[in-house]
Design a protein around this motif. Sequence first.
Motif, short mmCIF file in Angstrom:
data_model
loop_
_atom_site.label_atom_id
_atom_site.label_comp_id
_atom_site.label_asym_id
_atom_site.label_seq_id
_atom_site.Cartn_x
_atom_site.Cartn_y
_atom_site.Cartn_z
N GLN A 183 23.70 -4.48 3.78
CA GLN A 183 23.06 -3.61 4.77
C GLN A 183 21.57 -3.50 4.48
O GLN A 183 20.74 -3.58 5.39
CB GLN A 183 23.70 -2.23 4.75
CG GLN A 183 25.16 -2.24 5.19
CD GLN A 183 25.76 -0.87 5.06
OE1 GLN A 183 25.33 0.06 5.73
NE2 GLN A 183 26.74 -0.74 4.20
N ILE A 184 21.23 -3.34 3.21
CA ILE A 184 19.81 -3.27 2.83
C ILE A 184 19.16 -4.64 3.01
O ILE A 184 18.00 -4.72 3.45
CB ILE A 184 19.65 -2.75 1.39
CG1 ILE A 184 20.27 -1.34 1.25
CG2 ILE A 184 18.19 -2.76 0.96
CD1 ILE A 184 19.63 -0.28 2.15
N ALA A 185 19.89 -5.71 2.73
CA ALA A 185 19.34 -7.05 2.95
C ALA A 185 19.00 -7.26 4.42
O ALA A 185 17.98 -7.87 4.76
CB ALA A 185 20.32 -8.12 2.47
N GLY A 186 19.82 -6.74 5.31
CA GLY A 186 19.53 -6.83 6.74
C GLY A 186 18.28 -6.07 7.11
O GLY A 186 17.45 -6.54 7.90
N VAL A 187 18.10 -4.89 6.53
CA VAL A 187 16.90 -4.11 6.78
C VAL A 187 15.67 -4.88 6.28
O VAL A 187 14.65 -4.96 6.96
CB VAL A 187 16.98 -2.71 6.12
CG1 VAL A 187 15.65 -1.97 6.21
CG2 VAL A 187 18.10 -1.89 6.75
N VAL A 188 15.79 -5.47 5.09
CA VAL A 188 14.67 -6.24 4.53
C VAL A 188 14.34 -7.43 5.42
O VAL A 188 13.16 -7.74 5.66
CB VAL A 188 14.97 -6.68 3.08
CG1 VAL A 188 13.93 -7.66 2.56
CG2 VAL A 188 15.05 -5.45 2.17
N ALA A 189 15.34 -8.11 5.96
CA ALA A 189 15.09 -9.23 6.87
C ALA A 189 14.34 -8.76 8.11
O ALA A 189 13.40 -9.43 8.57
CB ALA A 189 16.41 -9.90 7.26
N LEU A 190 14.75 -7.63 8.67
CA LEU A 190 14.05 -7.08 9.83
C LEU A 190 12.62 -6.68 9.48
O LEU A 190 11.70 -6.86 10.29
CB LEU A 190 14.81 -5.87 10.39
CG LEU A 190 16.17 -6.17 11.02
CD1 LEU A 190 16.92 -4.87 11.31
CD2 LEU A 190 16.01 -7.01 12.26
N MET A 191 12.43 -6.16 8.27
CA MET A 191 11.08 -5.81 7.82
C MET A 191 10.19 -7.04 7.77
O MET A 191 9.05 -7.01 8.24
CB MET A 191 11.14 -5.16 6.43
CG MET A 191 11.70 -3.76 6.41
SD MET A 191 12.14 -3.15 4.75
CE MET A 191 10.74 -3.63 3.76
N HIS A 192 10.71 -8.13 7.21
CA HIS A 192 9.93 -9.36 7.11
C HIS A 192 9.59 -9.89 8.51
O HIS A 192 8.47 -10.37 8.74
CB HIS A 192 10.69 -10.43 6.31
CG HIS A 192 10.57 -10.26 4.83
ND1 HIS A 192 9.42 -10.53 4.14
CD2 HIS A 192 11.47 -9.83 3.92
CE1 HIS A 192 9.60 -10.30 2.86
NE2 HIS A 192 10.85 -9.85 2.69
N ALA A 193 10.54 -9.80 9.43
CA ALA A 193 10.30 -10.29 10.79
C ALA A 193 9.23 -9.47 11.50
O ALA A 193 8.46 -10.00 12.30
CB ALA A 193 11.60 -10.28 11.58
N ALA A 194 9.16 -8.17 11.20
CA ALA A 194 8.22 -7.28 11.89
C ALA A 194 6.83 -7.27 11.26
O ALA A 194 5.85 -6.90 11.91
CB ALA A 194 8.77 -5.86 11.91
N ALA A 195 6.75 -7.66 10.00
CA ALA A 195 5.48 -7.55 9.27
C ALA A 195 4.44 -8.53 9.80
O ALA A 195 4.75 -9.69 10.08
CB ALA A 195 5.71 -7.78 7.78
N ALA A 196 3.21 -8.08 9.90
CA ALA A 196 2.11 -8.92 10.36
C ALA A 196 1.69 -9.90 9.27
O ALA A 196 1.20 -10.99 9.57
CB ALA A 196 0.91 -8.05 10.76
N ALA A 197 1.90 -9.51 8.01
CA ALA A 197 1.54 -10.37 6.88
C ALA A 197 2.77 -10.46 5.96
O ALA A 197 3.64 -9.58 6.00
CB ALA A 197 0.36 -9.76 6.12
N ALA A 218 11.83 1.83 8.31
CA ALA A 218 11.42 0.73 7.41
C ALA A 218 10.75 -0.38 8.21
O ALA A 218 9.72 -0.92 7.80
CB ALA A 218 12.62 0.20 6.65
N VAL A 219 11.32 -0.73 9.35
CA VAL A 219 10.73 -1.80 10.18
C VAL A 219 9.36 -1.36 10.69
O VAL A 219 8.40 -2.14 10.65
CB VAL A 219 11.69 -2.17 11.34
CG1 VAL A 219 11.01 -3.09 12.34
CG2 VAL A 219 12.95 -2.81 10.78
N ALA A 220 9.23 -0.11 11.13
CA ALA A 220 7.94 0.38 11.62
C ALA A 220 6.92 0.40 10.49
O ALA A 220 5.75 0.01 10.70
CB ALA A 220 8.10 1.78 12.22
N LEU A 221 7.30 0.82 9.32
CA LEU A 221 6.38 0.84 8.18
C LEU A 221 5.95 -0.59 7.81
O LEU A 221 4.78 -0.83 7.52
CB LEU A 221 7.03 1.52 6.97
CG LEU A 221 7.18 3.03 7.05
CD1 LEU A 221 8.13 3.54 5.99
CD2 LEU A 221 5.81 3.69 6.92
N ALA A 222 6.89 -1.51 7.83
CA ALA A 222 6.56 -2.91 7.51
C ALA A 222 5.62 -3.49 8.56
O ALA A 222 4.67 -4.23 8.22
CB ALA A 222 7.83 -3.75 7.42
#
Length: 184
Positions: free
Chosen positions: A111-125, A176-180
Amino acid sequence: GPNDYAPHIAELGSSLRAAFGALYARNTTVLFAAGNGYQYGDHMSNDGFASQRHVIAVGALGYDGRAAPYTEAGAVAVAAPSSNDYVGVTAAMPGGQCTAAFGGTSAATPQIAGVVALMHAAAAAPLTPTDVLDVLVRAAQANQRAIAAGEPVIRTAAGHMYSTRLGFGVPDAAAAVALAAGRA
């Protein structure tokens, strides 16, 4: 990993150490389940992965907002809902089968790995492992309502709430996605 039914030292084999080395060279975040041996006296600091750079250990949150009874204490960073006595997580099994009764820290970690994947996809850098941990901690601190008032926590020197078995808490995925996405 090794069984969690007795305290033991789990060392990393040479092939796993080499795999870690390759991941670290690419600056990859590694997520690991904290382990399920708490009631047997096991502690995640006995596991070779716990002290590895770039590793984020994930604990399991029980139905009552406390650490699931089996979640090992130690350097847990964050947690996700998963408890054998509450609700299992649907998971793929060997042979292409699925089960809906999978629980434990091994079910919380994806579940956390999924959140991290979404974070990477949303991050500008690109996000470093340090960035990933920072975002997860901040998203968990904003979601303290997920943790029961009776769960033993301390306030760190940085002002964050921390539990040895739930880490900094349960990250809010949308936060988390918004912060990333807002990281430069």
